[in-house]
Enzyme design. Structure first.
Site, PDB file in Angstrom:
ATOM      1  N   LEU A  63       0.836  -1.203   0.000  1.00 34.66           N
ATOM      2  CA  LEU A  63       0.000   0.000   0.000  1.00 34.66           C
ATOM      3  C   LEU A  63       0.867   1.247   0.000  1.00 34.66           C
ATOM      4  O   LEU A  63       0.624   2.189  -0.751  1.00 34.66           O
ATOM      5  CB  LEU A  63      -0.934  -0.003   1.213  1.00 34.66           C
ATOM      6  CG  LEU A  63      -1.947   1.139   1.261  1.00 34.66           C
ATOM      7  CD1 LEU A  63      -2.943   1.006   0.117  1.00 34.66           C
ATOM      8  CD2 LEU A  63      -2.692   1.156   2.594  1.00 34.66           C
ATOM      9  N   THR A  85       7.181  -3.064  -1.334  1.00 34.06           N
ATOM     10  CA  THR A  85       8.535  -3.568  -1.516  1.00 34.06           C
ATOM     11  C   THR A  85       9.419  -2.490  -2.144  1.00 34.06           C
ATOM     12  O   THR A  85       9.019  -1.810  -3.089  1.00 34.06           O
ATOM     13  CB  THR A  85       8.521  -4.831  -2.394  1.00 34.06           C
ATOM     14  OG1 THR A  85       7.767  -5.848  -1.736  1.00 34.06           O
ATOM     15  CG2 THR A  85       9.921  -5.331  -2.683  1.00 34.06           C
ATOM     16  N   ASN A 139       9.905  -4.020   3.666  1.00 38.29           N
ATOM     17  CA  ASN A 139       9.908  -5.165   2.760  1.00 38.29           C
ATOM     18  C   ASN A 139      10.862  -4.877   1.606  1.00 38.29           C
ATOM     19  O   ASN A 139      10.735  -3.859   0.928  1.00 38.29           O
ATOM     20  CB  ASN A 139       8.467  -5.371   2.267  1.00 38.29           C
ATOM     21  CG  ASN A 139       8.285  -6.590   1.413  1.00 38.29           C
ATOM     22  OD1 ASN A 139       8.926  -6.737   0.386  1.00 38.29           O
ATOM     23  ND2 ASN A 139       7.362  -7.449   1.810  1.00 38.29           N
ATOM     24  N   SER A 175       6.701 -12.439  -4.844  1.00 36.51           N
ATOM     25  CA  SER A 175       5.818 -11.693  -5.733  1.00 36.51           C
ATOM     26  C   SER A 175       5.767 -12.397  -7.087  1.00 36.51           C
ATOM     27  O   SER A 175       6.805 -12.776  -7.633  1.00 36.51           O
ATOM     28  CB  SER A 175       6.316 -10.263  -5.920  1.00 36.51           C
ATOM     29  OG  SER A 175       5.597  -9.635  -6.970  1.00 36.51           O
ATOM     30  N   THR A 245       0.632 -15.430   3.354  1.00 41.35           N
ATOM     31  CA  THR A 245       1.378 -15.585   2.108  1.00 41.35           C
ATOM     32  C   THR A 245       1.261 -14.321   1.273  1.00 41.35           C
ATOM     33  O   THR A 245       0.512 -13.403   1.615  1.00 41.35           O
ATOM     34  CB  THR A 245       0.820 -16.751   1.262  1.00 41.35           C
ATOM     35  OG1 THR A 245      -0.506 -16.418   0.822  1.00 41.35           O
ATOM     36  CG2 THR A 245       0.794 -18.057   2.017  1.00 41.35           C
TER      37      THR A 245
END
EC number: 1.3.5.2
Length: 351
Positions: A63, A85, A139, A175, A245
């Site tokens: 987000l 990320t 991340n 991803s 996950t």
């Protein structure tokens, strides 16, 4: 309040609505009106990874990719916010359109592709944030043009940059929107990468005089054999935690939807069962010393309780916020509180 704003947001392209929602949350924070969006839940202190979280409900990565909205998001009542990320260098991500809502299923498909301003920009944003009320996860990923054989250098660079600022760091190898990234979850590749990063983590801990936990985020599309192999590696290397996950590339529950053929990761309600199965299997395979964060398909307090019953110590929301708004945070905290006070009332049948 969100129920009034949702029709406007849903009239816009999904990515534009995403940006508008973040601006609105920022405006509410600056003007002291966040309470109109959500009520901060009563604290529910929860230990994990050697940290104490104000409550066990966090915001999943994606987000706030660049750490531009940390304070406003924490003010919504999250116990922790995960940004990113982030990659070493800025990159645009995949061509637009790359985000799609599926309201009939309370789901989202995205193929963003790690679009971000680069780790240096994120670090500058984090340094400006006040960070009141919750913890911060960062991340990290690799640039799309970095070959997998050189991925360690990207992850190491990001870890070195964010280590002094993060409460915990997540290694994103799951991803589906960066070509070849999920190959890093294969047993030997995973062992090499995580072994190198554990060495980096220990060296940085000695350098900075503090130990920042390192978590690994896995995909929901792993078969049982792959889950077991990943669990062996992560246990052998004593990672601090696992996030289960990421999004799924499978579409069984939305196969007849016109957008089902769109490339990208599916999140939201259709992911709940699949992601919780992976969570449950990981909990059975990993030592209790490695806590799990459950994420995927949380659209209600009952969904959050299902994750906890499957073995999660903490949970994260993202797509559920699109459909439920910030009230979802307090709902999840209060549902987990009720389960904690009367565990039998929160039990769920095995999936």
């Amino acid at each position: 309040m969100y129920s009034l704003a949702r029709p406007l947001l849903f009239s816009l392209d999904a990515e534009r609505a995403h940006a508008l929602a973040l601006r609105s949350i920022d405006t509410a924070y600056r003007t002291g009106t966040t309470s109109l969006l959500s009520t901060r839940p009563v604290p529910l202190p929860t230990p994990a990874f050697g940290l104490m979280f104000p409550n066990p409900v966090g915001l999943g990565a994606g987000l706030d990719k660049n750490g531009e909205h940390i304070d406003a998001l924490l003010a919504l009542g999250f116990g922790f916010v995960e940004i990113g990320t982030v990659t070493p260098r800025a990159q645009d991500g995949n061509p637009k359109p790359r985000m799609f809502r599926l309201p009939e299923y309370q789901a989202v498909i995205n193929r963003m592709g790690f679009n971000n301003l680069g780790v240096d920009a994120l670090v500058a944003n984090v340094q400006r944030a006040r960070r009141r009320g919750g913890l911060l996860g960062i991340n990290i990923g690799k640039n799309k043009d970095t070959p997998n054989e050189e991925a360690t250098s990207d992850y190491r660079y990001c870890m070195e940059r964010v280590y002094p600022l993060a409460d915990y760091i997540t290694v994103n190898i799951s991803s589906p929107n960066t070509a070849g990234l999920r190959e890093l979850q294969e047993e030997q590749s995973l062992r090499r990468l995580i072994s190198d990063l554990r060495e980096t983590q220990e060296a940085l801990g000695a350098q900075h005089g503090k130990r920042v936990p390192m978590l690994v985020k896995v995909a929901p599309d792993l078969n049982d054999r792959d889950i077991d192999a990943a669990a062996r590696v992560l246990a052998d290397l004593a990672v601090d935690g696992v996030i289960a996950t990421n999004t799924t590339v499978t579409r069984p529950l939305i196969a007849n939807h016109p957008l089902a053929a769109e490339a990208g990761g599916l999140s939201g309600a259709p992911l709940l069962g699949q992601s919780t199965l992976v969570l449950r299997r990981l909990r059975a395979r990993l030592p209790e010393s490695i806590p799990l964060i459950g994420v995927g398909g949380i659209n209600s307090g009952a969904d959050a309780v299902a994750k906890m019953a499957a073995g999660a110590s903490l949970v994260q929301c993202y797509s559920g916020l699109v459909y439920r708004g910030p009230q979802l945070v307090g709902e999840c905290v209060n549902a987990i509180r009720r389960r904690r006070e009367a565990p039998s009332s929160g039990a769920v049948a095995p999936l």
